[in-house]
Write a protein that holds these residues in place. Structure first.
Motif, mmCIF file in Angstrom:
data_model
loop_
_atom_site.group_PDB
_atom_site.id
_atom_site.type_symbol
_atom_site.label_atom_id
_atom_site.label_comp_id
_atom_site.label_asym_id
_atom_site.label_seq_id
_atom_site.Cartn_x
_atom_site.Cartn_y
_atom_site.Cartn_z
ATOM 1 N N TRP A 162 0.794 -1.238 0.035
ATOM 2 C CA TRP A 162 -0.087 0.145 -0.026
ATOM 3 C C TRP A 162 1.039 1.327 -0.112
ATOM 4 O O TRP A 162 1.980 1.269 0.058
ATOM 5 C CB TRP A 162 -0.986 0.174 1.184
ATOM 6 N N HIS A 163 0.150 2.362 -0.347
ATOM 7 C CA HIS A 163 1.044 3.628 -0.221
ATOM 8 C C HIS A 163 0.153 4.599 0.749
ATOM 9 O O HIS A 163 -0.987 4.659 0.579
ATOM 10 C CB HIS A 163 1.569 3.994 -1.591
ATOM 11 N N VAL A 164 0.781 5.172 1.452
ATOM 12 C CA VAL A 164 0.101 6.317 2.320
ATOM 13 C C VAL A 164 -0.388 7.426 1.568
ATOM 14 O O VAL A 164 0.434 8.060 0.872
ATOM 15 C CB VAL A 164 1.149 6.616 3.563
ATOM 16 N N VAL A 165 -1.405 7.995 2.092
ATOM 17 C CA VAL A 165 -1.832 9.128 1.131
ATOM 18 C C VAL A 165 -2.124 10.331 2.222
ATOM 19 O O VAL A 165 -2.198 11.572 1.700
ATOM 20 C CB VAL A 165 -3.179 8.855 0.483
ATOM 21 N N HIS A 166 -2.343 10.029 3.333
ATOM 22 C CA HIS A 166 -2.568 11.024 4.525
ATOM 23 C C HIS A 166 -2.333 10.567 5.875
ATOM 24 O O HIS A 166 -2.441 9.417 6.015
ATOM 25 C CB HIS A 166 -3.848 11.728 4.138
ATOM 26 N N ASP A 167 -2.071 11.515 6.645
ATOM 27 C CA ASP A 167 -1.947 11.290 8.206
ATOM 28 C C ASP A 167 -2.846 11.937 9.118
ATOM 29 O O ASP A 167 -2.594 12.442 10.246
ATOM 30 C CB ASP A 167 -0.347 11.364 8.595
ATOM 31 N N GLU A 168 -3.875 12.447 8.478
ATOM 32 C CA GLU A 168 -4.873 13.217 9.191
ATOM 33 C C GLU A 168 -5.746 12.546 10.257
ATOM 34 O O GLU A 168 -5.881 13.035 11.566
ATOM 35 C CB GLU A 168 -5.891 13.951 8.376
ATOM 36 N N LYS A 169 -5.814 11.396 10.212
ATOM 37 C CA LYS A 169 -6.586 10.495 11.521
ATOM 38 C C LYS A 169 -5.545 10.019 12.374
ATOM 39 O O LYS A 169 -6.024 9.962 13.620
ATOM 40 C CB LYS A 169 -7.269 9.210 10.619
ATOM 41 N N GLU A 170 -4.139 10.010 11.997
ATOM 42 C CA GLU A 170 -3.148 9.880 12.883
ATOM 43 C C GLU A 170 -3.115 10.913 13.814
ATOM 44 O O GLU A 170 -2.948 10.878 14.988
ATOM 45 C CB GLU A 170 -1.853 9.324 12.367
ATOM 46 N N LYS A 171 -3.040 12.137 13.455
ATOM 47 C CA LYS A 171 -3.010 13.479 14.049
ATOM 48 C C LYS A 171 -4.308 13.600 15.032
ATOM 49 O O LYS A 171 -4.217 14.026 16.391
ATOM 50 C CB LYS A 171 -2.863 14.598 13.216
ATOM 51 N N ALA A 172 -5.521 13.065 14.530
ATOM 52 C CA ALA A 172 -6.638 13.362 15.298
ATOM 53 C C ALA A 172 -6.657 12.315 16.574
ATOM 54 O O ALA A 172 -7.085 12.565 17.445
ATOM 55 C CB ALA A 172 -7.864 13.043 14.332
ATOM 56 N N LEU A 173 -5.874 11.058 16.196
ATOM 57 C CA LEU A 173 -5.945 10.090 17.158
ATOM 58 C C LEU A 173 -5.070 10.564 18.382
ATOM 59 O O LEU A 173 -5.085 10.398 19.747
ATOM 60 C CB LEU A 173 -5.447 8.620 16.724
ATOM 61 N N VAL A 174 -3.939 11.122 18.101
ATOM 62 C CA VAL A 174 -2.891 11.590 18.764
ATOM 63 C C VAL A 174 -3.442 12.760 20.014
ATOM 64 O O VAL A 174 -3.365 12.528 21.064
ATOM 65 C CB VAL A 174 -1.529 11.972 18.219
ATOM 66 N N GLU A 175 -4.437 13.501 19.211
ATOM 67 C CA GLU A 175 -5.055 14.588 20.011
ATOM 68 C C GLU A 175 -5.920 14.120 20.869
ATOM 69 O O GLU A 175 -6.032 14.685 22.006
ATOM 70 C CB GLU A 175 -5.527 15.512 18.943
ATOM 71 N N LEU A 176 -6.583 13.090 20.560
ATOM 72 C CA LEU A 176 -7.782 12.386 21.319
ATOM 73 C C LEU A 176 -7.130 11.823 22.466
ATOM 74 O O LEU A 176 -7.561 11.921 23.718
ATOM 75 C CB LEU A 176 -8.650 11.585 20.589
ATOM 76 N N LEU A 177 -6.030 11.180 22.196
ATOM 77 C CA LEU A 177 -5.489 9.902 23.325
ATOM 78 C C LEU A 177 -4.788 11.130 24.355
ATOM 79 O O LEU A 177 -4.822 11.163 25.527
ATOM 80 C CB LEU A 177 -4.350 9.400 22.919
ATOM 81 N N GLU A 178 -4.282 12.411 23.951
ATOM 82 C CA GLU A 178 -3.654 13.142 24.681
ATOM 83 C C GLU A 178 -4.517 14.059 25.643
ATOM 84 O O GLU A 178 -4.364 14.089 26.934
ATOM 85 C CB GLU A 178 -2.694 14.357 23.842
#
Length: 475
Positions: free
Chosen positions: A307-323
């Motif tokens: 696969w190839h990565v197209v964005h990391d926006e959900k990763e950022k949202a996950l980090v914010e939520l976990l924090e």
């Protein structure tokens, strides 16, 4: 350390139903204690000499994690020898004396071939009976001779009709050989259903005739005990939170190109005679690509293992939520293989700990992991809903579930949420959905919120997709 088992009134009712009916289905919501109720009934039957050997057929993870663990929890059951028939020594274990033998459903045909035509068990428990709902499946056909021989045959399920009332036929047939709903599924369909999608003589989808659901329930009422957690338990509320994830304009441009392909396939399906069937056939590929894209990557067409990565926006949202949760433990649900390494990295960024994951192909001590989770030793646990939707008790810890990518299997969605929303909890359960704004996530979320077991998952999802398409095209 084992403690005294004091059954609730509804558990006594379930156990009595098994003892008195002998061949029956317990359709109990997760959290009502199907396993302990069945062990209680089995203990009564064992005490009076009606049962000496019991076979439990279950999905692999419940087979490995639930039955022996549940027996060890209670003084009344801890003396039982429970043997798991799985792995390289399963034939050897089958020859050993035990009280309860547990086999995963994939090993059922091996077991019947190994043990022979004469069933060596007095009682058979089918844990999650929907796995054998198809009367034409090899497993269901293999089990029928044994099912007829035993006096006690018990089916356990939380959702007996995950797709439609058609799903009941095969399950009930194993209980009574066709006395209640008939001996042939063709006769069952012609009596209670009508074709709603067909091409020529081939029917792709059946719909209930008016009043047929009540007739079906009446026909099987003597075999089935149905209880809802909301009726019997003082459960905490489930609180739902939709977290909007905004993709960049560049990423959205790529996504919209895929979405146009999905809309075109939806439109193409609508032009035929059997819209629902054509939609189901044609929309899957483009929809899945859109679904994958919202999670941050897409698989290569030539090699689905890459696969190839197209964005990391959900990763950022996950980090914010976990924090924002400040270390409160959560389950994080993923849908695709490409999400696992990136979700692991996002969690580790916040917690400093490489989180465990319960997904297909992972070798773990699931009993130990479940114990560690319930003791609060993991700030996060990654799960694939198909790997943990049935048969795990996780309510000892965790404040909720974060759906990194939404599931379009609504049975798995509900079952995983109920891993936490069950008896033993004292605090509300939080369910977070990371939803990529103006994407197919919106349709999947809308379909998951509709509920209603009479409608098939496919119909709910297709209806939501069409509504979403119309909303986009009207802008």
């Amino acid at each position: 350390m084992a403690t005294d088992f004091t059954p609730h009134a509804y558990q006594k009712r379930a156990a009595k139903f098994i003892v008195r009916r002998k061949r029956c289905m317990l359709a109990l919501s997760p959290g009502l204690g199907k396993t302990s109720s069945t062990l209680l009934a089995e203990a009564v039957l064992r005490k009076h000499g009606h049962v000496r050997k019991t076979l439990v057929i279950a999905p692999l993870r419940p087979a490995q994690m639930v039955w022996a663990q549940e027996a060890r929890k209670w003084k009344q059951f801890e003396h039982l020898k429970i043997t798991l028939l799985h792995g390289p020594k399963k034939a050897e274990r089958l020859r050993e004396e035990a009280d309860i033998y547990v086999v995963n459903v994939e090993g059922l045909q091996w077991l019947i071939k190994e043990a022979g035509d004469t069933c060596p068990f007095d009682m058979i428990v089918l844990d999650e009976s929907t796995l054998l709902k198809s009367p034409s499946s090899k497993r269901a056909k293999a089990l029928r001779p044994w099912a007829r021989q035993v006096e006690y045959f018990v089916e356990l399920t939380g959702t007996p009709t995950p797709h439609s009332l058609e799903d009941l036929f095969g399950q009930i047939y194993l209980l009574d050989g066709g006395e209640s709903l008939g001996k042939y599924i063709t006769h069952f369909r012609s009596r209670y259903f009508r074709p709603v999608s067909q091409r020529g003589h081939v029917v792709y989808k059946w719909g209930l005739l008016p009043g047929a659901d009540e007739l079906i329930y009446e026909r099987i009422s003597h075999l089935c005990l149905r209880m809802s957690a909301e009726e019997y338990l003082d459960l905490p509320d489930i609180l739902y939170h939709d977290v909007t994830v905004r993709l960049t304009s560049k990423v959205m441009k790529q996504y919209k190109s895929l979405e146009r392909e999905m809309f075109a396939e939806l439109d193409e399906g609508l032009t035929g005679e059997s819209a629902t069937q054509l939609l189901a056939m044609s929309a899957a590929s483009a929809r899945q690509q859109c679904h994958q894209f919202t999670g941050g990557a897409v698989y290569h067409e030539e090699d689905k293992s890459q696969w190839h990565v197209v964005h990391d926006e959900k990763e950022k949202a996950l980090v914010e939520l976990l924090e924002s949760l400040q270390g409160a433990p959560v389950l994080v649900a993923i849908q695709f293989r490409h999400e696992l390494p990136r979700v692991k990295a996002a969690i580790k960024k916040v917690t400093g700990i490489d989180p465990p994951a319960i997904v297909g192909g992972q070798k773990l001590d699931l009993d130990q992991l479940q114990g560690d989770w319930n003791c609060g030793r993991h700030p996060a646990l990654i799960v694939h809903p198909a790997s943990l939707s049935h048969g795990a008790n996780l309510q000892g810890a965790g404040i909720g579930v974060i759906w990194y990518s939404l599931s379009d299997n609504f049975e798995h969605y509900e079952q995983l949420n109920r891993r936490l929303h069950r008896q033993g909890r004292k605090e509300p359960v939080h369910i977070w959905h990371l939803i990529a704004e103006n994407t197919v996530d919106k349709a999947i979320r809308a379909a998951s919120a509709e509920g209603g077991e009479k409608d098939s998952q496919q119909s709910r999802l297709l209806s939501a997709l069409l509504k979403y398409r119309d909303s986009v095209l009207s802008i």
